[in-house]
Structures are given as C-alpha cells and as structure tokens.
Design a protein around this motif. Structure first.
Motif, short mmCIF file in Angstrom:
data_model
loop_
_atom_site.label_atom_id
_atom_site.label_comp_id
_atom_site.label_asym_id
_atom_site.label_seq_id
_atom_site.Cartn_x
_atom_site.Cartn_y
_atom_site.Cartn_z
N UNK A 77 0.83 -1.19 0.00
CA UNK A 77 0.00 0.00 0.00
C UNK A 77 0.88 1.25 0.00
N UNK A 78 0.83 2.02 -1.08
CA UNK A 78 1.69 3.19 -1.23
C UNK A 78 1.39 4.25 -0.17
N UNK A 79 0.10 4.49 0.07
CA UNK A 79 -0.27 5.48 1.09
C UNK A 79 0.29 5.08 2.44
N UNK A 80 0.15 3.80 2.80
CA UNK A 80 0.60 3.31 4.09
C UNK A 80 2.13 3.36 4.20
N UNK A 81 2.82 3.10 3.11
CA UNK A 81 4.27 3.14 3.10
C UNK A 81 4.82 4.52 3.39
N UNK A 82 4.04 5.55 3.09
CA UNK A 82 4.47 6.93 3.33
C UNK A 82 3.92 7.48 4.64
N UNK A 83 2.62 7.25 4.86
CA UNK A 83 1.96 7.86 6.02
C UNK A 83 2.50 7.32 7.35
N UNK A 84 2.68 6.01 7.46
CA UNK A 84 3.09 5.43 8.74
C UNK A 84 4.50 5.89 9.16
N UNK A 85 5.51 5.84 8.28
CA UNK A 85 6.83 6.34 8.69
C UNK A 85 6.82 7.83 9.05
N UNK A 86 6.05 8.63 8.31
CA UNK A 86 5.97 10.07 8.64
C UNK A 86 5.30 10.27 10.00
N UNK A 87 4.25 9.52 10.26
CA UNK A 87 3.58 9.61 11.56
C UNK A 87 4.49 9.13 12.68
N UNK A 88 5.23 8.06 12.43
CA UNK A 88 6.15 7.53 13.43
C UNK A 88 7.20 8.57 13.80
N UNK A 89 7.73 9.26 12.79
CA UNK A 89 8.74 10.29 13.03
C UNK A 89 8.17 11.41 13.89
N UNK A 90 6.92 11.81 13.59
CA UNK A 90 6.31 12.88 14.37
C UNK A 90 5.99 12.43 15.79
N UNK A 91 5.56 11.18 15.96
CA UNK A 91 5.28 10.66 17.30
C UNK A 91 6.55 10.66 18.14
N UNK A 92 7.67 10.33 17.53
CA UNK A 92 8.95 10.36 18.24
C UNK A 92 9.26 11.79 18.68
N UNK A 93 8.96 12.76 17.82
CA UNK A 93 9.15 14.16 18.20
C UNK A 93 8.26 14.52 19.39
N UNK A 94 7.02 14.01 19.41
CA UNK A 94 6.09 14.38 20.48
C UNK A 94 6.55 13.92 21.85
N UNK A 95 7.27 12.81 21.92
CA UNK A 95 7.69 12.31 23.24
C UNK A 95 8.64 13.28 23.92
N UNK A 96 9.39 14.05 23.11
CA UNK A 96 10.27 15.09 23.66
C UNK A 96 9.49 16.38 23.90
#
Length: 278
Positions: free
Chosen positions: A211-230
């Motif tokens: 799934x192309x959408x999933x391949x892009x959206x999930x890594x981008x969301x993961x990166x932002x979630x990592x930012x949120x923990x700080x």
C-alpha cells in the motif's frame, strides 16, 4: 473548550481516525475491512490465537503496573539518565513551544498512535497480507516482552516529573490525562520508550506492505510521534534511542518468524547441518 475531555472522547477520536486511515489506504468502505477481520477471527484458529496473543501481552503490561506497586521501594535511575544527556528534552520543548503544536502533538500521542496499530491490523487483514499481520503480532509482543522487565527493574521517571523546567504539555489540552490515561502507563515506565519502539515497528512493517499510502503515512507519523515524546515533556533521548533499536529488532524478528525463518525446527536443522559439516 478542552479538546480532550475524557478517555471516552479519545476513544471516539481513535475510531474516527481508524475509519479514515482505512478509507484512504484501501479506497474501500472501512466496514469491509472490519468484516474481513471478524471473518478471520471466526474462521481461522491461527489468526485468532495470534490476536489473542497481542491482547494477552497488553493485559500483562497492565498487570505490570500492579506488580510494580508491590515492589516498592525501588532504585530510581532517572538521575543517571539526566547525567548522560542533560536538558535535551527541555531544549526541544522550549524551542518549539506553541499552542497549536501542543494540540497536534497530543492528538498524535494519544489518538494516532493506537489508531496506527488498529488500522494496520485491519489493512493487512483485508489485503490478506497474513505475513505482515503475523509479523505485527509477533513484533508487538516482542516489544512488550523486552520492555516490561526494564519497567520493573530499571525505573526511569518521565522528564517533566524530574525537571522543573519541563512541563507535561498534554495537560493543556487533556486536563484529565493523569487520572484517566495514566493508569495505562506508569510514571516511571520510560526506558525504553514504547511509543517510539512500536511506532518504528509499524513504520518498518509498512515499508513491506503493498500500500503506497501506508508506506508513506506510517513512517511520517512515526517520526512525528517520536518528536512528540520530547516536545510533550515525557521521554528522555536515551529512551528514544533504546526504543528505536527495540522497534527495528522487533520488526525484523516478527518478519523472520512470520516467514518461517526463525522457527525452532529451522534453527535445529541449521545446528545439525553445521554439526555434520564439523
């Protein structure tokens, strides 16, 4: 107006986010994906047992909080972590502090994070990508199996509770966070960061999806979630680093098991072959 009034509100948001994530990913009615999941639960014993395994490890994580209370007093390793990295998290929070960002960060931390896990299960099931579904189940279980002993024997408090110059910004938009969300995660369950490790696991597995959408959206969301923990004042840099390593390892192990490359029989065969050659 307070955006997050209770866990009921959070749950409603999660349902809506899952609905739209599945809709955008599959371009199909999300109820079809839900129907496929229910069908697999009732027709595939293997599928059911793996899903029960995930629910079981989440229950054990909840049980860990009760066990933790009976183990007090315990040594606190927070000061040791602070000596290693100093005010990294405080610097992130102070530099980026913004009311709108606080709302978005909280939304990703408490809503998008669980929605990604649920949507992944529905998407992989609907697409009959059982390899990724089983890999996800194994990876989630591995994340918790590794993290729980650290939570019991290597307690590290959240940044905001240790450093007076750091605030728990979630309280600005979710005032009942400490009373309603806190029972799901202990104050000293920081190392490793499961928000980081599971987000990384989801991102790695998404790369293997069709799934192309999933391949892009999930890594981008993961990166932002990592930012949120700080930004939200919760985790230390050390927690994140450990979480990234755990997340990558969990995803790779999950993939190997789901592909049949990590079974005990396979490992035994390899050992026997090496013994014969020796």
């Amino acid at each position: 107006m307070v955006p997050f009034q209770s866990m009921t509100t959070v749950t409603v948001y999660i349902v809506f986010v899952v609905f739209f994530l599945v809709l955008f990913s599959l371009r199909k009615n999300p109820f079809y994906a839900a129907g496929s999941f229910v069908q697999e639960i009732f027709t595939s014993r293997k599928f059911l047992f793996h899903f029960i395994g995930v629910i079981g490890i989440l229950f054990i994580n909840k049980l860990e909080l009760s066990i933790e209370k009976s183990m007090r007093p315990r040594h606190d390793f927070t000061s040791s972590i602070y000596k290693i990295e100093g005010d990294f998290s405080a610097s992130i929070q102070h530099f980026f502090h913004n009311d709108t960002l606080t709302y978005v960060a909280t939304f990703f931390y408490v809503v998008v994070f669980p929605a990604l896990m649920i949507a992944s299960i529905l998407i992989y099931t609907y697409q009959k990508n059982y390899k990724l579904f089983y890999a996800l189940c194994y990876a989630i279980m591995f994340n918790y199996i590794v993290a729980i002993p650290f939570y019991l024997f290597f307690p590290v408090n959240e940044v905001w509770s240790f450093r007076p110059n750091v605030s728990l910004l979630i309280n600005d938009v979710f005032p009942s966070f400490e009373t309603e969300y806190r029972p799901l995660s202990g104050l000293d369950n920081c190392f490793p960061s499961l928000h980081t490790s599971i987000s990384v696991t989801l991102a790695v597995l998404a790369f293997h999806s069709r799934n192309k959408f999933w391949q892009i959206f999930v890594p981008c969301s993961a990166a932002f979630i990592i930012f949120t923990i700080f930004y939200l004042g919760i985790h230390w840099l050390t927690d994140m680093c450990a979480g990234v390593l755990l997340g990558v390892a969990a995803a790779r192990i999950g993939m190997r098991i789901s592909e049949g490359r990590f079974s005990f029989s396979t490992q035994r065969s390899l050992i026997e072959q090496r013994a014969k050659k020796g």
